[in-house]
Design a protein around this motif. Structure first.
Motif, short mmCIF file in Angstrom:
data_model
loop_
_atom_site.label_atom_id
_atom_site.label_comp_id
_atom_site.label_asym_id
_atom_site.label_seq_id
_atom_site.Cartn_x
_atom_site.Cartn_y
_atom_site.Cartn_z
N MET A 1 39.86 42.25 33.20
CA MET A 1 39.55 41.93 34.58
C MET A 1 37.92 41.58 34.87
N THR A 2 37.82 40.86 35.90
CA THR A 2 36.32 40.59 36.58
C THR A 2 35.95 41.80 37.14
N HIS A 3 34.71 42.10 36.79
CA HIS A 3 33.97 43.30 37.46
C HIS A 3 33.73 43.08 38.81
N PRO A 4 33.90 44.30 39.65
CA PRO A 4 33.67 44.13 40.95
C PRO A 4 32.26 43.53 41.46
N ALA A 5 31.06 43.61 40.47
CA ALA A 5 29.91 43.17 40.97
C ALA A 5 29.83 41.75 41.02
N TYR A 6 30.70 41.15 40.08
CA TYR A 6 31.30 39.71 39.84
C TYR A 6 31.87 39.18 41.25
N LEU A 7 32.66 39.95 41.72
CA LEU A 7 33.47 39.70 42.94
C LEU A 7 32.64 39.58 44.24
N LEU A 8 31.63 40.48 44.19
CA LEU A 8 30.64 40.54 45.37
C LEU A 8 29.63 39.43 45.25
N ARG A 9 29.43 38.77 44.14
CA ARG A 9 28.67 37.48 44.19
C ARG A 9 29.64 36.45 44.03
N ASN A 10 30.95 36.30 43.87
CA ASN A 10 31.93 35.07 43.91
C ASN A 10 33.02 35.80 44.83
N PRO A 11 33.09 35.75 45.94
CA PRO A 11 34.14 36.31 46.81
C PRO A 11 35.45 35.53 46.43
N VAL A 12 35.54 34.19 46.44
CA VAL A 12 36.51 33.46 46.00
C VAL A 12 37.39 33.80 44.82
N ALA A 13 36.63 34.63 43.92
CA ALA A 13 37.38 35.15 42.70
C ALA A 13 38.36 36.51 43.03
N LYS A 14 38.27 37.01 44.29
CA LYS A 14 39.09 38.14 44.67
C LYS A 14 40.54 37.79 44.53
N ARG A 15 40.83 36.53 44.64
CA ARG A 15 42.42 36.15 44.67
C ARG A 15 42.82 36.33 43.44
N GLU A 16 42.20 36.13 42.18
CA GLU A 16 42.42 36.26 40.98
C GLU A 16 42.66 37.71 40.58
N ALA A 17 41.67 38.63 41.23
CA ALA A 17 41.36 39.84 40.88
C ALA A 17 42.69 40.71 41.62
N TRP A 18 43.07 40.05 42.72
CA TRP A 18 44.43 40.69 43.43
C TRP A 18 45.55 40.64 42.55
N ALA A 19 45.89 39.40 41.83
CA ALA A 19 46.77 39.05 40.98
C ALA A 19 46.75 40.02 39.66
N ASP A 20 45.53 40.17 39.19
CA ASP A 20 45.47 41.32 38.25
C ASP A 20 45.92 42.56 38.62
N LEU A 21 45.58 43.14 39.73
CA LEU A 21 45.97 44.40 40.23
C LEU A 21 47.39 44.42 40.47
N LEU A 22 47.96 43.44 40.90
CA LEU A 22 49.37 43.25 41.02
C LEU A 22 50.32 43.45 39.63
#
Length: 280
Positions: A251-272
């Protein structure tokens, strides 16, 4: 807002400079900018050494010169090999996570240990079904001695709560166990280099064996390099694989998500995907 004030050849005293800065602050200036981007990590290439033929006199023993040049490199490889053997021997001796933490604390093979404030071993429930592996402690983690407690850690906690999981939950079926590849903070929060990762892998592997999670989540490039021998998290993320003999999800690191909020959609899919695998 960008500041475009340029002072060419004008000498101003300190009080005037402070007044100008205050005036700009009141206007809303919050970031100094140059006319063009400046990459401060782009260092100039080192000068090329002089050709050996130009400095070695005729008839000189070039074989001896070559051996002398390669000697420091060979010595460095020997030191790394010795440090790796020590890491493997120490980690193999551990019979519990407490043993492992104590043994790794005494390990001196990593130079960055000398600049860190705290040894950051783990957090959460060791009996959890899921073990999350990050990169290395940051400033907040180094200060508190716990992994993932800064802004990225706070985001991670929110992500886990969204699927009913958390590091503080007493129920091991929904708890998580959290650790990093490196247990000491790299200077300036820089990314760990290949030698530091390889010297940390024996301890991480043993930590996974002793915690014995059902699933390992690899958050970022460094955990993927340590566990899979591969990088490229934007390509690896979301695809189930094997690491340390068990199912693993990059999964992408949360620090990456803080820099790239658009990637949160993919992170949510990974969590599911993780929740579905756990049947939560």
């Amino acid at each position: 807002m960008e500041s475009e004030l340029v002072w060419r050849g004008a000498e101003i005293d300190g009080w005037t400079a402070l007044a100008l800065l205050e005036w700009q602050r009141e206007l809303g200036v919050d970031e100094p900018m140059l006319d063009a981007p400046l990459d401060r990590t782009d260092l100039p290439a080192p000068p090329k050494p002089a050709a050996a033929a130009a400095i070695v006199p005729p008839g000189a023993n070039t074989t001896a010169n070559t051996a002398a040049t390669s000697a420091p490199h060979a010595a460095g490889l020997d030191l790394h090999a010795d440090a790796l053997k020590e890491a493997e021997a120490l980690s193999a001796r551990a019979r519990s996570l407490d043993d492992l933490a104590e043994l790794q604390t005494g390990y001196d093979g990593l130079q960055l240990k000398r600049g860190a404030r705290n040894f950051v071993f783990a957090d959460g429930n060791p009996a959890a079904r899921v073990m999350i592996v990050g990169e290395a402690p940051g400033e907040e983690e180094d200060a508190q001695g716990k992994p993932f407690v800064g802004r990225a850690g706070q985001l991670l906690d929110q992500m886990l709560r969204a699927i009913g999981m958390g590091r503080d939950l007493p129920d091991s079926t929904r708890a998580v166990y959290i650790a990093n590849v490196l247990k000491w903070r790299p200077p300036g929060n820089r990314r760990p280099n290949a030698d530091e990762i390889s010297l940390s892998v024996p301890f991480l592997r043993r930590q996974v064996e002793l915690a014995d999670p059902e699933i390992v989540v690899l958050m970022g490039n460094t955990p993927c390099a340590a566990a899979l021998g591969r990088e490229g998290i934007t390509r690896l993320r979301g695809t189930w694989t094997q690491a340390f003999g068990r199912p693993a999800l990059p999964m992408t690191h949360p620090a990456y998500l803080l820099r790239n909020p658009v990637a949160k959609r993919e992170a949510w899919a990974d969590l599911l995907s993780l929740a579905d695998r756990l049947k939560l």
